[in-house]
Design an enzyme around this catalytic site. Sequence first.
Site, short mmCIF file in Angstrom:
data_model
loop_
_atom_site.label_atom_id
_atom_site.label_comp_id
_atom_site.label_asym_id
_atom_site.label_seq_id
_atom_site.Cartn_x
_atom_site.Cartn_y
_atom_site.Cartn_z
N ASP A 437 46.88 40.93 36.26
CA ASP A 437 45.82 40.51 35.36
C ASP A 437 46.15 39.13 34.78
OD1 ASP A 437 43.43 41.22 33.66
OD2 ASP A 437 44.93 40.98 32.08
N GLU A 474 45.08 37.55 39.78
CA GLU A 474 43.82 37.11 39.18
C GLU A 474 44.10 35.68 38.73
OE1 GLU A 474 40.50 38.65 35.97
OE2 GLU A 474 42.62 38.82 35.43
#
Length: 773
Positions: A437, A474
């Site tokens: 993330d 990401e």
Amino acid sequence: MMLPRSTLWSNSIPTRVPALGVHPIIISRSKSSERAASSVKSWQQRVFVGVRKEFGDRCQMTAFVHAAREGDQSVLAEEEEAFQMIRSPMLKVFPGQAHPLGVSEVESGTNFAIFSENATAVTLCLVMQRGVNNKPDQGMIEISLDPQVNKTGDIWHICVEDLPRNNVLYGYRVDGSRDWHHGHRFDTRNILLDPYAKLVEGRRIFADANNKMSKFFATYDFDCLPFDWGENYKLPNIPEKDLVIYEMNVRAFTADESSGLDPEIRGSYLGVIEKIPHLLELGINAVELLPVFEFDEMEFQRRPNPRDHMINTWGYSTINFFAPMSRYASNGGGPLNASREFKEMVKALHNAGIEVILDVVYNHTNEADDENPYTTSFRGIDNKVYYMIDLNNNGQLLNFSGCGNTLNCNHPVVMELILDSLRHWVVEYHVDGFRFDLASVLCRGTDGSPLNAPPLIKAIAKDSILSRCKVIAEPWDCGGLYLVGKFPNWDRWAEWNGKYRDDVRRFIKGDTGMKGGFATRIAGSADLYRVNKRKPCHGINFVIAHDGFTLYDLVSYNFKHNDNNGEGGNDGSNDNFSWNCGFEGETADANVKALRLRQMKNFHVALMISQGTPMMLMGDEYGHTRYGNNNSYGHDNALNHFQWGQLKDKKNDLFRFFSEMIKFRQSHHVFTRESFIGKNEVTWHEDNWENCESKFLAFTLHEENGGDLYVAFNAHDYFVKAVIPSPPDSRRWFRVVDTNLESPDDFVPEGFPGIKKIYNMAPYSSIILQSKM
């Protein structure tokens, strides 16, 4: 005011009066207290701990502490008599060892080791017994560590003899400088989680409002037998180019009553096992699990605020990087059962040929900002080491995560913590990969500045244990570091292709000037990834992810509808590239609903025929709606829960199409090439690239055996007469897909014959033709 407390013998005198009702009283062994001193050996050999004893009022407590400091023998004698009367347990302690960090069994007992560079005092807190609802009772034992004996470098350590081998809770109080301007946030009122704890005990039931203020303790179990992975067990080891990823939330997958599961296993790891047949029928071969590290789903409700009606159901708020989320255990089973059931889930998925990828959050933790901190671990242990600090701005926390703090990922100690955590999940839990993330945070130095060769990213790429794992970034953060196509990768890292999402959305909904961009994305984004040894599979193609509109909402809403989130509609992205197909919301007429269905199929066709690794979102296979909420992180209800009843209602329509399209991709090599498409592998039926008004794209993918595939997309709002090229010698075209047709004609696996040279394509539709003998 009655004052509970516990008593400890130690070498040192406290520097201040402890907070009432919280800290132990430490009695010095001064020359004037020979009677007390004669009752024990040196503290390194034995620690006597008394149970809590009440004093009449605050003044009496303060008088006792001052008496202890001055060596008042009468007070000490009185205390010793009380001590003897209570019959306190005795714990024998040793200096312990610095490694491994965390808790471990050694020959002389149970070893505890914790890193803190800037601490001046560390106290180990132990709870031997559990009270009601697994809360620690009042019998907490607190052992002060002597920096002269129990510290090696920056690691504090102690060994305790004869502790139970399980069912013990532990934590730490850590003290040090209170200078916020230099980044320190020490506060001995907090009992802190061990960053290396492998199991975490908190509330047992997910979103249990009666225990929303529960504390979190580390725990361990040395009696637990090794997990039996089975004789015939093996890892799927699916090549990246062949993956079809299904992003899902463990709890939300089966929490709804419509799952038909026993209430005791709804929303659990075991619940996922029960629904593996659905995953197999759909055709995916990898699940990407939203965060499963321990997090506090009730964190929004710890104080009055605009979000205090919500429950963190996505889990992007990590408390500990080693422990599986304990409230995903079945029937409130707690941390040990959570660990075992997580392994059972992984084993069952692997036996079904499905890989397990974890969505991991190493960019920030749950501890928030300085305005409303939620201190559970790192902040209180050594804030200056674990978080990025702006020393030029009064020691304020830097915030590149949008969540109040930013983990100091490239600090050597924090980097090793992250690497140890990743290795733990691979070795102990057999996971197949990780999606990181806001991974651009991991590319920042300790001062927050971007790094060209971030040590952590390189270490993950080169680590021998992690070498078999998929690693997916990401490639952006909330500080504006956008690295799509430029993420430091060492030819190992894949990336969420945010440009794919945006370009595909814009073309399918009919934006002008997008045909070239759309062609580039479905051809594998060579403009981004054809560098060094990177391949098309290093681009993770997605139209929909957990964060944003669902697929149904993408074609049903022009605007986000986030009022229920409590942030005045200011949260969530404003740039969704969505189109409601002519009417905002649910109460659309039949024509609008038919167009929406067609558009959902078009998006899925584009995703499945694209070079690169496709990822879809849980629930899109039946058209799950969040009613326009594009940031539904805080809703533990039908907004996020998989609606199994809707799946049943639509199984012969959208689900069937999704499943057939996935299997069609997996059965055709032309969609999963090792390298980027060459000139001889595709023919673009296009001589109008420069026309910004053109929204029609057609091409043929060439199979080695002559089984060519013709694919066309019409994003115009009118019919287009597509000129179909001649098929290879001795073959004919068969229609496999036409998204304008109703089920089952929208997808015909064996192909529908009789295709002529002109195919009249409906507005907003796509087709696939296959050449066959």
